[in-house]
Design a protein around this motif. Structure first.
Motif, PDB file in Angstrom:
ATOM      1  N   PRO A  53     -11.086  -3.476  -9.209  1.00 36.25           N
ATOM      2  CA  PRO A  53     -10.128  -3.978  -8.213  1.00 36.25           C
ATOM      3  C   PRO A  53      -9.038  -2.983  -7.822  1.00 36.25           C
ATOM      4  O   PRO A  53      -7.951  -3.402  -7.410  1.00 36.25           O
ATOM      5  CB  PRO A  53      -9.517  -5.169  -8.945  1.00 36.25           C
ATOM      6  N   ALA A  54      -9.288  -1.684  -7.941  1.00 31.75           N
ATOM      7  CA  ALA A  54      -8.229  -0.696  -7.720  1.00 31.75           C
ATOM      8  C   ALA A  54      -7.580  -0.827  -6.345  1.00 31.75           C
ATOM      9  O   ALA A  54      -6.355  -0.839  -6.223  1.00 31.75           O
ATOM     10  CB  ALA A  54      -8.789   0.712  -7.911  1.00 31.75           C
ATOM     11  N   ALA A  55      -8.388  -0.916  -5.284  1.00 33.83           N
ATOM     12  CA  ALA A  55      -7.832  -0.992  -3.930  1.00 33.83           C
ATOM     13  C   ALA A  55      -6.957  -2.232  -3.764  1.00 33.83           C
ATOM     14  O   ALA A  55      -5.874  -2.169  -3.152  1.00 33.83           O
ATOM     15  CB  ALA A  55      -8.960  -0.998  -2.895  1.00 33.83           C
ATOM     16  N   LEU A  56      -7.408  -3.355  -4.293  1.00 38.76           N
ATOM     17  CA  LEU A  56      -6.624  -4.588  -4.195  1.00 38.76           C
ATOM     18  C   LEU A  56      -5.323  -4.461  -4.983  1.00 38.76           C
ATOM     19  O   LEU A  56      -4.259  -4.876  -4.507  1.00 38.76           O
ATOM     20  CB  LEU A  56      -7.444  -5.770  -4.712  1.00 38.76           C
ATOM     21  N   GLU A  57      -5.384  -3.884  -6.170  1.00 37.07           N
ATOM     22  CA  GLU A  57      -4.172  -3.690  -6.965  1.00 37.07           C
ATOM     23  C   GLU A  57      -3.150  -2.858  -6.201  1.00 37.07           C
ATOM     24  O   GLU A  57      -1.947  -3.164  -6.214  1.00 37.07           O
ATOM     25  CB  GLU A  57      -4.519  -3.007  -8.287  1.00 37.07           C
ATOM     26  N   ASP A  58      -3.622  -1.817  -5.517  1.00 37.45           N
ATOM     27  CA  ASP A  58      -2.706  -0.943  -4.777  1.00 37.45           C
ATOM     28  C   ASP A  58      -2.127  -1.648  -3.563  1.00 37.45           C
ATOM     29  O   ASP A  58      -0.950  -1.464  -3.226  1.00 37.45           O
ATOM     30  CB  ASP A  58      -3.439   0.338  -4.361  1.00 37.45           C
ATOM     31  N   ALA A  59      -2.941  -2.474  -2.889  1.00 41.47           N
ATOM     32  CA  ALA A  59      -2.442  -3.238  -1.737  1.00 41.47           C
ATOM     33  C   ALA A  59      -1.361  -4.222  -2.182  1.00 41.47           C
ATOM     34  O   ALA A  59      -0.327  -4.377  -1.514  1.00 41.47           O
ATOM     35  CB  ALA A  59      -3.590  -3.974  -1.051  1.00 41.47           C
ATOM     36  N   VAL A 116       2.971   0.120  20.200  1.00 41.33           N
ATOM     37  CA  VAL A 116       2.642  -1.158  20.842  1.00 41.33           C
ATOM     38  C   VAL A 116       3.480  -2.307  20.280  1.00 41.33           C
ATOM     39  O   VAL A 116       3.590  -3.354  20.926  1.00 41.33           O
ATOM     40  CB  VAL A 116       1.139  -1.480  20.733  1.00 41.33           C
ATOM     41  N   SER A 117       4.073  -2.122  19.103  1.00 39.96           N
ATOM     42  CA  SER A 117       4.950  -3.153  18.537  1.00 39.96           C
ATOM     43  C   SER A 117       6.398  -2.961  18.971  1.00 39.96           C
ATOM     44  O   SER A 117       7.280  -3.696  18.524  1.00 39.96           O
ATOM     45  CB  SER A 117       4.878  -3.130  17.010  1.00 39.96           C
ATOM     46  N   LYS A 118       6.629  -1.944  19.797  1.00 37.31           N
ATOM     47  CA  LYS A 118       7.970  -1.634  20.298  1.00 37.31           C
ATOM     48  C   LYS A 118       8.936  -1.247  19.186  1.00 37.31           C
ATOM     49  O   LYS A 118      10.079  -1.686  19.146  1.00 37.31           O
ATOM     50  CB  LYS A 118       8.523  -2.811  21.117  1.00 37.31           C
ATOM     51  N   GLY A 119       8.416  -0.432  18.249  1.00 35.60           N
ATOM     52  CA  GLY A 119       9.320   0.179  17.284  1.00 35.60           C
ATOM     53  C   GLY A 119       9.216  -0.237  15.839  1.00 35.60           C
ATOM     54  O   GLY A 119      10.054   0.175  15.030  1.00 35.60           O
ATOM     55  N   MET A 120       8.219  -1.046  15.482  1.00 39.29           N
ATOM     56  CA  MET A 120       8.085  -1.421  14.077  1.00 39.29           C
ATOM     57  C   MET A 120       7.693  -0.205  13.240  1.00 39.29           C
ATOM     58  O   MET A 120       6.883   0.613  13.660  1.00 39.29           O
ATOM     59  CB  MET A 120       7.017  -2.502  13.895  1.00 39.29           C
ATOM     60  N   SER A 121       8.243  -0.108  12.051  1.00 40.94           N
ATOM     61  CA  SER A 121       7.835   0.937  11.120  1.00 40.94           C
ATOM     62  C   SER A 121       6.488   0.565  10.507  1.00 40.94           C
ATOM     63  O   SER A 121       6.121  -0.618  10.441  1.00 40.94           O
ATOM     64  CB  SER A 121       8.887   1.122  10.025  1.00 40.94           C
ATOM     65  N   VAL A 122       5.755   1.581  10.054  1.00 47.46           N
ATOM     66  CA  VAL A 122       4.411   1.364   9.517  1.00 47.46           C
ATOM     67  C   VAL A 122       4.286   2.039   8.160  1.00 47.46           C
ATOM     68  O   VAL A 122       4.489   3.253   8.038  1.00 47.46           O
ATOM     69  CB  VAL A 122       3.326   1.924  10.470  1.00 47.46           C
ATOM     70  N   LEU A 123       3.941   1.247   7.147  1.00 45.70           N
ATOM     71  CA  LEU A 123       3.666   1.785   5.819  1.00 45.70           C
ATOM     72  C   LEU A 123       2.151   1.846   5.648  1.00 45.70           C
ATOM     73  O   LEU A 123       1.481   0.816   5.637  1.00 45.70           O
ATOM     74  CB  LEU A 123       4.276   0.894   4.735  1.00 45.70           C
ATOM     75  N   THR A 124       1.616   3.059   5.540  1.00 45.40           N
ATOM     76  CA  THR A 124       0.177   3.254   5.348  1.00 45.40           C
ATOM     77  C   THR A 124      -0.057   3.732   3.929  1.00 45.40           C
ATOM     78  O   THR A 124       0.575   4.695   3.477  1.00 45.40           O
ATOM     79  CB  THR A 124      -0.369   4.302   6.333  1.00 45.40           C
ATOM     80  N   ILE A 125      -0.955   3.067   3.215  1.00 47.92           N
ATOM     81  CA  ILE A 125      -1.159   3.431   1.814  1.00 47.92           C
ATOM     82  C   ILE A 125      -2.492   4.160   1.637  1.00 47.92           C
ATOM     83  O   ILE A 125      -3.503   3.800   2.229  1.00 47.92           O
ATOM     84  CB  ILE A 125      -1.074   2.207   0.884  1.00 47.92           C
ATOM     85  N   ASP A 126      -2.448   5.206   0.840  1.00 45.01           N
ATOM     86  CA  ASP A 126      -3.650   5.971   0.490  1.00 45.01           C
ATOM     87  C   ASP A 126      -4.152   5.419  -0.840  1.00 45.01           C
ATOM     88  O   ASP A 126      -4.027   6.041  -1.884  1.00 45.01           O
ATOM     89  CB  ASP A 126      -3.297   7.458   0.380  1.00 45.01           C
ATOM     90  N   TYR A 127      -4.717   4.212  -0.771  1.00 43.00           N
ATOM     91  CA  TYR A 127      -5.113   3.503  -1.985  1.00 43.00           C
ATOM     92  C   TYR A 127      -6.293   4.197  -2.680  1.00 43.00           C
ATOM     93  O   TYR A 127      -7.051   4.949  -2.078  1.00 43.00           O
ATOM     94  CB  TYR A 127      -5.445   2.040  -1.689  1.00 43.00           C
ATOM     95  N   ARG A 128      -6.440   3.919  -3.956  1.00 42.87           N
ATOM     96  CA  ARG A 128      -7.516   4.514  -4.736  1.00 42.87           C
ATOM     97  C   ARG A 128      -8.876   4.009  -4.257  1.00 42.87           C
ATOM     98  O   ARG A 128      -9.009   2.856  -3.843  1.00 42.87           O
ATOM     99  CB  ARG A 128      -7.334   4.188  -6.221  1.00 42.87           C
ATOM    100  N   VAL A 129      -9.882   4.882  -4.297  1.00 44.51           N
ATOM    101  CA  VAL A 129     -11.204   4.530  -3.790  1.00 44.51           C
ATOM    102  C   VAL A 129     -12.285   4.829  -4.826  1.00 44.51           C
ATOM    103  O   VAL A 129     -12.096   5.597  -5.769  1.00 44.51           O
ATOM    104  CB  VAL A 129     -11.513   5.275  -2.474  1.00 44.51           C
ATOM    105  N   ALA A 130     -13.447   4.211  -4.600  1.00 46.11           N
ATOM    106  CA  ALA A 130     -14.621   4.419  -5.441  1.00 46.11           C
ATOM    107  C   ALA A 130     -15.281   5.754  -5.073  1.00 46.11           C
ATOM    108  O   ALA A 130     -15.044   6.286  -3.987  1.00 46.11           O
ATOM    109  CB  ALA A 130     -15.593   3.255  -5.233  1.00 46.11           C
TER     110      ALA A 130
END
Length: 304
Positions: free
Chosen positions: A121-127, A101-115
């Motif tokens: 603040p692990a998730a925020l640190e990873d973001a 839908v963005s007509k070709g933008m790349s996407v970085l998806t992060i598998d951040y740490r979870v509880a």
């Protein structure tokens, strides 16, 4: 937005039927099923290329178009899951849709740490680290659009608040699907939609009341509950939510507060829809409309 479609009503009722089951339904609502989810390996469609990136504390996936990649903007996707569920295949499909839908933008998806293993603040640190990784890769802050659903939507807001507090430049835009922005569950929709929400309704034993991520911290801390933060200087936002979800107040409250503080905000409430209904992908009219609206948001924000 309009009336709920027949397909939307059928899917909503199917979800309610499954989540009302005493055994499976409880595991869905509490997030227990999400924690233990085992999925088949995701097959990347031929039109995309996916690179796996290992960092010391977490991993990321970079999805790009093989056919017509855009080099002017990039998307940072922060997945949902109540801060207790890791990334799953649905978000890989989300990445593909964002790219389309963005007509070709790349996407970085992060598998951040979870509880509970890694609470705030692990998730925020990873973001923050992932945002910095994109900067080091050559992207300017304004070329990064952050997208998140549910907990990922709240995390996207927390990321912006953190960057602003550190006097760092903010991303160029925010896409928020049913953002979980108030972990105190104090908004009126937590009561008004208590019996209507097919995912979290009719129980207090659900992940939206889970404190595993919060730990000993105050849930009103803005990096945990961005509802209580400051939005001055934030980039343009698109917020989408469903009218029957218990978290509706989070979207309405964030939109109201951000607008009062001078932020350009579009809030779209889809009639009869549930939490993160966009996972319906192209299967029902409401999710189709939502993804089309996201495409229009990209056009407005990028001017293309």
């Amino acid at each position: 937005m309009g009336e709920v479609s027949v397909m939307g009503r059928v899917i909503r009722e199917m979800i309610a039927h499954v989540t009302n089951d005493n055994l499976i339904g409880r595991k869905i609502k509490t997030g227990e099923l999400r924690k233990k989810l085992v999925e088949p390996k995701w097959r990347c469609p031929d039109c995309f290329y996916m690179e796996e990136i290992e960092l010391p504390r977490f991993r990321m996936e970079y999805l790009s178009s093989r056919e017509a990649p855009r080099n002017d903007y990039v998307i940072l996707q922060l997945h949902g899951g109540g801060y207790i569920g890791a990334m799953r295949n649905a978000y890989r499909s989300f990445a593909g849709l964002y790219c389309e839908v963005s007509k070709g933008m790349s996407v970085l998806t992060i598998d951040y740490r979870v509880a509970p293993e890694d609470p705030y603040p692990a998730a925020l640190e990873d973001a923050v680290e992932a945002f910095g990784w994109l900067k080091e890769a050559g992207w300017h802050s304004r070329q990064i659009i952050v997208a998140g659903d549910s907990a990922g939507g709240g995390l996207a807001l927390a990321l912006c608040m953190y960057l602003k507090d550190q006097n760092r430049r903010l991303p160029g835009g925010l896409i928020l699907m049913s953002p979980w922005a108030d972990l105190t569950a104090s908004g009126p929709s937590y009561e008004d939609n208590y019996e209507r929400d097919p995912l979290f309704g009719n129980t207090r034993d659900s992940l939206i009341y889970n404190r595993e991520y919060i730990g000993c911290h105050n849930p009103k801390e803005p990096y945990i509950s961005p509802m209580f933060g400051d939005y001055w200087g934030f980039p343009p936002m698109l917020i989408q939510a469903g009218s029957v979800e218990m978290l509706l107040s989070d979207s309405v409250g964030v939109a109201y507060k951000a607008k009062k503080q001078g932020v350009k905000v579009r809030l779209s409430i889809y009639e009869g829809m549930f939490h993160v209904f966009q996972m319906g992908m192209m299967m029902m009219p409401e999710s189709k409309d939502a993804w089309r609206e996201i495409g229009r948001y990209f056009e407005v924000v990028t001017g293309t």
